[in-house]
Design a protein around this motif. Sequence first.
Motif, PDB file in Angstrom:
ATOM      1  N   PRO A   8      11.262  -5.256  19.247  1.00  0.00           N
ATOM      2  CA  PRO A   8      10.079  -4.423  19.463  1.00  0.00           C
ATOM      3  C   PRO A   8      10.366  -3.313  20.471  1.00  0.00           C
ATOM      4  O   PRO A   8      11.286  -3.430  21.299  1.00  0.00           O
ATOM      5  N   THR A   9       9.600  -2.264  20.417  1.00  0.00           N
ATOM      6  CA  THR A   9       9.788  -1.095  21.275  1.00  0.00           C
ATOM      7  C   THR A   9       9.928  -1.477  22.745  1.00  0.00           C
ATOM      8  O   THR A   9      10.797  -0.969  23.440  1.00  0.00           O
ATOM      9  N   ILE A  10       9.103  -2.384  23.211  1.00  0.00           N
ATOM     10  CA  ILE A  10       9.099  -2.746  24.626  1.00  0.00           C
ATOM     11  C   ILE A  10      10.406  -3.394  25.095  1.00  0.00           C
ATOM     12  O   ILE A  10      10.739  -3.371  26.272  1.00  0.00           O
ATOM     13  N   LEU A  11      11.205  -3.926  24.173  1.00  0.00           N
ATOM     14  CA  LEU A  11      12.474  -4.557  24.539  1.00  0.00           C
ATOM     15  C   LEU A  11      13.698  -3.712  24.186  1.00  0.00           C
ATOM     16  O   LEU A  11      14.829  -4.120  24.427  1.00  0.00           O
ATOM     17  N   ARG A  12      13.492  -2.554  23.649  1.00  0.00           N
ATOM     18  CA  ARG A  12      14.624  -1.740  23.198  1.00  0.00           C
ATOM     19  C   ARG A  12      15.459  -1.168  24.335  1.00  0.00           C
ATOM     20  O   ARG A  12      16.583  -0.742  24.122  1.00  0.00           O
ATOM     21  N   ASP A  17      18.020   1.182  22.786  1.00  0.00           N
ATOM     22  CA  ASP A  17      17.016   1.739  21.874  1.00  0.00           C
ATOM     23  C   ASP A  17      17.217   1.381  20.408  1.00  0.00           C
ATOM     24  O   ASP A  17      16.568   1.952  19.534  1.00  0.00           O
ATOM     25  N   ARG A  45      12.923 -12.043  28.726  1.00  0.00           N
ATOM     26  CA  ARG A  45      11.699 -11.388  28.243  1.00  0.00           C
ATOM     27  C   ARG A  45      11.113 -12.120  27.037  1.00  0.00           C
ATOM     28  O   ARG A  45       9.956 -11.937  26.704  1.00  0.00           O
ATOM     29  N   PRO A  86       5.680  -8.957  20.113  1.00  0.00           N
ATOM     30  CA  PRO A  86       4.786  -9.223  21.229  1.00  0.00           C
ATOM     31  C   PRO A  86       3.340  -9.187  20.750  1.00  0.00           C
ATOM     32  O   PRO A  86       2.972  -8.372  19.900  1.00  0.00           O
ATOM     33  N   VAL A  88      -0.551  -8.413  20.833  1.00  0.00           N
ATOM     34  CA  VAL A  88      -1.314  -7.267  21.293  1.00  0.00           C
ATOM     35  C   VAL A  88      -2.748  -7.710  21.499  1.00  0.00           C
ATOM     36  O   VAL A  88      -3.334  -8.345  20.629  1.00  0.00           O
TER      37      VAL A  88
END
Length: 92
Positions: A8-12, A17, A45, A86, A88
């Motif tokens: 997911p974006t938050i872990l990139r 990235d 995380r 994650p 939401v």
Amino acid sequence: MSASVRVPTILRGYTDDAREVAARGNTLQEVFDDLEANHPGIRARILDDSGKVRRFINVYVGDEDVRFEKGLDTEISDGAQVSIIPAVAGGC
């Protein structure tokens, strides 16, 4: 076995990235161990201090939520798709 892990974006930030990375293992635990070896810090995380998937993180192998399977002992077949999602919350 080799799996493709959707990040997911938050872990990139841990994967330079990359939206998707490869990881090896026969179980989800082994996949997360390999993921951590190649992308240090990411496991903390996803998993809590007791080694369980964090409450607000959903992990799927294929279309199956691992919480309703064998958790971290879920077997990984070659070419499996692992998705880290994650939760939401919010709204009106």
